[in-house]
Design an enzyme around this catalytic site. Structure first.
Site, PDB file in Angstrom:
ATOM      1  CE  LYS A 284      31.779 -34.461 -42.718  1.00  0.00           C
ATOM      2  NZ  LYS A 284      32.908 -33.699 -42.162  1.00  0.00           N
TER       3      LYS A 284
ATOM      4  CB  CYS B 209      39.509 -46.621 -33.996  1.00  0.00           C
ATOM      5  SG  CYS B 209      40.251 -47.291 -35.481  1.00  0.00           S
TER       6      CYS B 209
ATOM      7  CD  GLU C 127      37.554 -44.446 -29.148  1.00  0.00           C
ATOM      8  OE1 GLU C 127      36.485 -43.871 -29.410  1.00  0.00           O
ATOM      9  OE2 GLU C 127      38.196 -45.105 -29.985  1.00  0.00           O
TER      10      GLU C 127
ATOM     11  CD  GLU D 127      37.348 -48.406 -37.882  1.00  0.00           C
ATOM     12  OE1 GLU D 127      37.171 -48.404 -36.629  1.00  0.00           O
ATOM     13  OE2 GLU D 127      38.241 -47.776 -38.449  1.00  0.00           O
TER      14      GLU D 127
HETATM   15  P1  NDP Z   1      32.870 -37.916 -35.053  1.00  0.00           P
HETATM   16  O1  NDP Z   1      32.306 -39.271 -35.017  1.00  0.00           O
HETATM   17  O2  NDP Z   1      32.034 -36.803 -34.582  1.00  0.00           O
HETATM   18  O3  NDP Z   1      33.321 -37.541 -36.547  1.00  0.00           O
HETATM   19  C1  NDP Z   1      33.684 -38.439 -37.557  1.00  0.00           C
HETATM   20  C2  NDP Z   1      33.204 -37.895 -38.896  1.00  0.00           C
HETATM   21  O4  NDP Z   1      31.782 -37.822 -38.930  1.00  0.00           O
HETATM   22  C3  NDP Z   1      33.670 -36.485 -39.192  1.00  0.00           C
HETATM   23  O5  NDP Z   1      33.847 -36.331 -40.577  1.00  0.00           O
HETATM   24  C4  NDP Z   1      32.504 -35.667 -38.711  1.00  0.00           C
HETATM   25  O6  NDP Z   1      32.459 -34.392 -39.263  1.00  0.00           O
HETATM   26  C5  NDP Z   1      31.335 -36.495 -39.173  1.00  0.00           C
HETATM   27  N1  NDP Z   1      30.106 -36.291 -38.424  1.00  0.00           N
HETATM   28  C6  NDP Z   1      29.939 -35.800 -37.173  1.00  0.00           C
HETATM   29  N2  NDP Z   1      28.637 -35.816 -36.829  1.00  0.00           N
HETATM   30  C7  NDP Z   1      27.967 -36.340 -37.876  1.00  0.00           C
HETATM   31  C8  NDP Z   1      26.593 -36.624 -38.138  1.00  0.00           C
HETATM   32  N3  NDP Z   1      25.655 -36.400 -37.232  1.00  0.00           N
HETATM   33  N4  NDP Z   1      26.259 -37.164 -39.329  1.00  0.00           N
HETATM   34  C9  NDP Z   1      27.205 -37.425 -40.240  1.00  0.00           C
HETATM   35  N5  NDP Z   1      28.507 -37.163 -40.064  1.00  0.00           N
HETATM   36  C10 NDP Z   1      28.897 -36.640 -38.895  1.00  0.00           C
HETATM   37  O7  NDP Z   1      34.226 -37.918 -34.296  1.00  0.00           O
HETATM   38  P2  NDP Z   1      34.970 -36.653 -33.708  1.00  0.00           P
HETATM   39  O8  NDP Z   1      35.856 -36.164 -34.743  1.00  0.00           O
HETATM   40  O9  NDP Z   1      34.047 -35.655 -33.122  1.00  0.00           O
HETATM   41  O10 NDP Z   1      35.748 -37.301 -32.511  1.00  0.00           O
HETATM   42  C11 NDP Z   1      35.061 -37.549 -31.304  1.00  0.00           C
HETATM   43  C12 NDP Z   1      35.478 -38.875 -30.732  1.00  0.00           C
HETATM   44  O11 NDP Z   1      35.195 -39.899 -31.678  1.00  0.00           O
HETATM   45  C13 NDP Z   1      36.951 -39.042 -30.462  1.00  0.00           C
HETATM   46  O12 NDP Z   1      37.326 -38.530 -29.233  1.00  0.00           O
HETATM   47  C14 NDP Z   1      37.093 -40.513 -30.497  1.00  0.00           C
HETATM   48  O13 NDP Z   1      36.714 -41.078 -29.282  1.00  0.00           O
HETATM   49  C15 NDP Z   1      36.118 -40.943 -31.570  1.00  0.00           C
HETATM   50  N6  NDP Z   1      36.744 -41.146 -32.875  1.00  0.00           N
HETATM   51  C16 NDP Z   1      36.918 -42.395 -33.300  1.00  0.00           C
HETATM   52  C17 NDP Z   1      37.536 -42.622 -34.495  1.00  0.00           C
HETATM   53  C18 NDP Z   1      37.758 -43.979 -35.017  1.00  0.00           C
HETATM   54  O14 NDP Z   1      38.629 -44.154 -35.845  1.00  0.00           O
HETATM   55  N7  NDP Z   1      36.985 -44.948 -34.627  1.00  0.00           N
HETATM   56  C19 NDP Z   1      38.064 -41.540 -35.299  1.00  0.00           C
HETATM   57  C20 NDP Z   1      37.780 -40.233 -34.790  1.00  0.00           C
HETATM   58  C21 NDP Z   1      37.152 -40.073 -33.604  1.00  0.00           C
HETATM   59  P3  NDP Z   1      33.225 -33.209 -38.490  1.00  0.00           P
HETATM   60  O15 NDP Z   1      34.649 -33.584 -38.403  1.00  0.00           O
HETATM   61  O16 NDP Z   1      33.024 -32.065 -39.360  1.00  0.00           O
HETATM   62  O17 NDP Z   1      32.569 -33.101 -37.154  1.00  0.00           O
END
Ligand code: NDP
Length: 805
Positions: free
Chosen positions: A200, A308, A405, A274
């Site tokens: 996903k 990240c 972050e 991660e």
């Molecule tokens: P999320 O952790 O919410 O999303 C990452 C993925 O998980 C997306 O595909 C999201 O779907 C999905 N997801 C969200 N909630 C759930 C859940 N409860 N169960 C299973 N899957 C879920 O990150 P965000 O995109 O909301 O970003 C928010 C913050 O996260 C950023 O500001 C940043 O700080 C951090 N982040 C860190 C990353 C990294 O590489 N470590 C990458 C991206 C974000 P959907 O997109 O549909 O919400």
């Protein structure tokens, strides 16, 4: 700052300003492709494009100009169900293919990605807002490299991972910052090892995943091997909770990572996370400051800081701080912010309005908390989600912007005086993903690298990635590695794992307490008050309580201390002080382990008698158990100075040192049914690798543990390396799982206990290893082989050292 505009400027003016003109990459092919999809993205399940069960779609836009890209299927539980059914059906035959056959598919995917690389990069930039220069030169080439590299791992799986097998169906959830690259990091190793996949993507960025599915179709990847579910968090949650999925691989925020850890607790699903970071970028006074400035640009303004492992905390040695900030501000002014398809821009758009708001709020908070704000003077934010490269100075290490972050192009700067202080500030974070160290003195840089708690350390460089080197974090940055051989273990299990049963082995005898009388204690002629063992000393339990210990016939033969929360706290404190053990050489640790073995051997009869008395083994069986335990100590000692790292060779002029480091403090709840052997087999590999242990021994055989500490006292083992707390296992397990200063938790006990350990460990992201109530055969060399235990006892840190005269 220059803003990229296409106004009618005269040549003379351009010579004067040296401003870039626009050089826009053509989006025609991408738009044609989107039109061919009727601007609608559906799921890809069982080799078919499928509309969502709900018939609902949401819109996806280009953050650089807010133009509509496509409507995206809003997946739900029913969609996930059909994807799991397809993946399950396909899995056995995919796994049964030869490694060579799987390698050919991965190779074809890599070739197709290369052939369509321009379309992939343009689409990625349109969808995500990232600069085309980056998607074209970094993301997509790394994606192809990942599939090539893992085609190779599929080819050599049988010889390189003997006795391992695929896990089954894996669920993979990825974020929006590197959409296709994160897909590649997850899909390539999973398929190579014989798993089938349900992926996903993030709701903001589905486009390149859809194009990837199309490529799977083109290379005729068997139906159901790769399935794409589009949607938001609820689709992600349905994947996480699905019973037919054997493993979840997640990249995203720490908060969601913790939720996933909790929701999968006790389910037996393998998990790799991660998560976020707040990585230190450490500049020593002898660094080449011009290179440092370019490094900072790549560290925090690459991908708009939505990385990240972004070097978001700049730590400067005081003597050069002022000079560096001046240079940095000059460089910031020259960065070009603009449309992602313009080949001349440095900084593209933030992925979405919601992220932009978060960045703005955090920067404002930073200023309120006392930071000084520096932003490049000009940034066109009218037509899209743009945010200027930003620097915050006068930041306190404990302030929100230094700890949280931001996930945007925001750098916070602090100073330090000495190398030790640099390490201290760098490690003052709940995260541990990456670090950059800048110094012309390689001795200094290599001295600092092991001291920084981070999974990747770049020396005089930053944000380097390659398929051959594992990537992943320490602490709340998550666990597991992606890439390299270390990453393959996330997608396989030892073949014997699937044969484990939750039925107690018939040979295990359990003591049932008869009525407790002083007489029975006297009859056994043991009148010794066992104690806890903390920090190298025998200690009375804080509670002042003891619990009776019985022989296998049920006679009370002694009392063992009933350890409590306070004793665990003291044990962890003692373990924290024993870091000299972690830092000493493997050779020195081996000597101590051999000495322990020698001392047990000298008292082998005594231990054997005790095993017979407590576990009902015949003298011959008990003797054999002691001998096996001694042999296991020898094995751990043997590996202490041999289980060393690797040197990866990424395609650039870089050596990457994959260093194995101790996890830290490991709590071990030893198997109840395997008293002496279980205790020895678990703690020895842990301490051989430099960990400090807080051990809860088998309750039935607790007296063996209290006999064992007498051995430790005479074997030169420094205090605090092994701490033994006897008492109620369930209560002690609960306390250990909640303790924030324990880095790893190995648990052999009940199903419920396993669930509790995984659930409670989410708070501080302990590395857990639990048995889900299944019984290991502790006499089996196949199961209790050293490699598995040693692997669990280390974290792999990749230290990247570029070279070139
Ligand atoms: P999320 O952790 O919410 O999303 C990452 C993925 O998980 C997306 O595909 C999201 O779907 C999905 N997801 C969200 N909630 C759930 C859940 N409860 N169960 C299973 N899957 C879920 O990150 P965000 O995109 O909301 O970003 C928010 C913050 O996260 C950023 O500001 C940043 O700080 C951090 N982040 C860190 C990353 C990294 O590489 N470590 C990458 C991206 C974000 P959907 O997109 O549909 O919400």
């Amino acid at each position: 700052m220059s803003v990229n505009t296409s106004t009618n400027t005269s040549v003379k003016e351009i010579f004067h300003t040296m401003e870039y003109g626009t050089a826009t990459e053509s989006a025609t092919a991408a738009h044609q492709w989107l039109a061919s999809k009727e601007h609608t993205f559906d799921h890809y399940i069982n080799g078919q494009w499928q509309q969502p069960n709900s018939k609902q779609y949401f819109d996806s836009t280009n953050p650089a100009n807010l133009e509509h890209i496509a409507k995206v299927a809003d997946g739900d539980v029913a969609d996930v169900d059909s994807a799991v059914a397809a993946a399950t059906k396909a899995q056995k035959s995919w796994q049964a293919l030869s490694g060579h056959a799987r390698a050919k598919y991965l190779y074809s995917i890599a070739r197709q990605i290369q052939k369509h690389s321009r379309l992939f990069s343009v689409l990625e930039s349109l969808d995500n807002g990232k600069a085309i220069r980056e998607s074209r030169d970094i993301d997509i080439p790394l994606v192809a490299r990942h599939f090539y590299h893992h085609a190779g791992w599929a080819q050599v799986m049988d010889s390189e991972l003997p006795n391992h097998e695929a896990l089954g169906v894996v669920g993979q959830i990825i974020p929006w910052n590197f959409p296709l690259l994160m897909l590649a990091w997850k899909v390539a190793p999973a398929l190579a090892m014989g798993n089938t996949v349900i992926l996903k993507p993030a709701e903001f960025t589905s486009a390149t995943a859809v194009l990837f599915a199309q490529i799977c179709e083109e290379v005729q990847l068997p139906e159901g091997v790769f399935n794409l579910i589009l949607g938001d968090a609820k689709a992600g949650q349905a994947i996480v909770e699905h019973k037919g999925i054997a493993k979840i691989a997640f990249t995203g925020s720490t908060n969601v990572g913790k939720l996933i850890r909790q929701s999968t607790a006790g389910s037996g699903k393998k998990l790799s996370l991660e998560l976020g970071g707040k990585s230190a970028f450490i500049v020593f006074e002898d660094a080449d400051l011009d290179s440092v400035v370019e490094g900072i640009v790549d560290a925090i303004w690459f991908n708009q800081g939505q990385v990240c492992c972004a070097g978001s905390r700049l730590l400067m040695q005081e003597s050069i701080a002022e000079k560096l900030i001046i240079k940095l501000k000059q460089r910031m002014e020259k960065l070009v912010v603009g449309d992602s398809l313009d080949k001349g821009i440095d900084v593209g758009a933030i992925v979405d309005q919601s992220q932009l708001e978060t960045i703005k709020k955090l920067v404002l908070l930073g200023v309120e908390e006392g930071a000084t704000l520096h932003q490049a003077s000009n940034c066109d934010t009218d037509n899209g989600c743009f945010y200027p490269p930003t620097l915050l100075t006068d930041v306190e290490p404990a302030s929100t912007v230094a700890q949280q972050e931001i996930f945007g192009p925001v750098l916070v700067a602090m100073t330090f005086r000495t190398p030790a202080e640099a390490v201290q500030i760098a490690n003052n974070s709940r995260y541990g993903l990456a670090a950059s160290i800048w110094s012309e003195n390689i001795n200094l840089a290599l001295d600092i690298a092991p001291k920084v708690k981070a999974g990747a350390v770049w020396i005089n460089s930053t944000n380097l990635f390659d398929a051959s080197a594992g990537f992943g974090g320490y602490r709340e940055s998550g666990f597991g590695r992606e890439g390299g051989k270390e990453g393959l273990y996330e997608y396989v299990q030892e073949k014997w794992q699937s044969t484990l049963s939750d039925k107690k082995p018939s040979a295990v005898k359990v003591s049932k307490a008869k009525s407790v009388t002083t007489k029975s204690v006297e009859n056994s002629r043991i009148d010794r008050t066992a104690k806890l063992y903390i920090g190298g000393k025998q200690t009375r339990p804080d509670s002042g309580y003891s619990i009776p210990a019985f022989d296998v016939q049920g006679n009370q033969i002694a009392e063992i201390p009933s350890g409590s929360r306070k004793d665990i706290r003291n044990a962890v404190e003692a373990a924290n002080k024993a870091t000299a053990w972690t830092n000493t050489s493997g050779h020195n640790r081996a000597q101590v382990l051999y000495f322990i073995a020698e001392n047990i051997d000298a008292r082998a009869d005594e231990f054997a008698k005790r095993i017979s008395q407590l576990a009902g083994k015949t003298p011959a069986q008990a003797q054999a158990e002691v001998e096996l335990a001694i042999s296991r100590i020898f094995s751990s000692a043997a590996w202490a100075d041999k289980y060393d790292g690797q040197i990866h060779t990424p395609p650039q002029r870089i050596v990457t040192l994959a260093m194995k480091e101790a996890v830290g403090n490991i709590a071990i709840v030893a198997p109840e049914e395997a008293g002496f052997l279980g205790m020895i087999s678990t703690i020895m590999p842990a301490i051989a690798m430099g960990n400090r242990v807080i051990l809860v021994p088998s309750q039935q055989c607790a007296l063996l543990a209290t006999d064992f500490y007498q051995i430790l006292n005479t074997s030169d083992l420094p205090g605090g390396v092994i701490n033994i707390i006897t008492g109620n296992r369930d209560e002690l397990t609960d306390t250990l799982a909640k303790h924030l200063d324990i880095d790893g938790f190995w648990y052999w006990g009940t199903k419920e206990g396993s669930k509790l350990v995984e659930f409670e460990s989410a708070a501080s992201m302990k590395r857990t290893w639990v048995n889900y109530g299944k019984y290991y055969d502790w006499t089996s060399s196949e199961q209790i082989e050293q490699d598995l235990f040693l692997r669990k006892a280390v974290e792999i840190k990749n230290v990247w050292v570029p070279y070139g005269a």
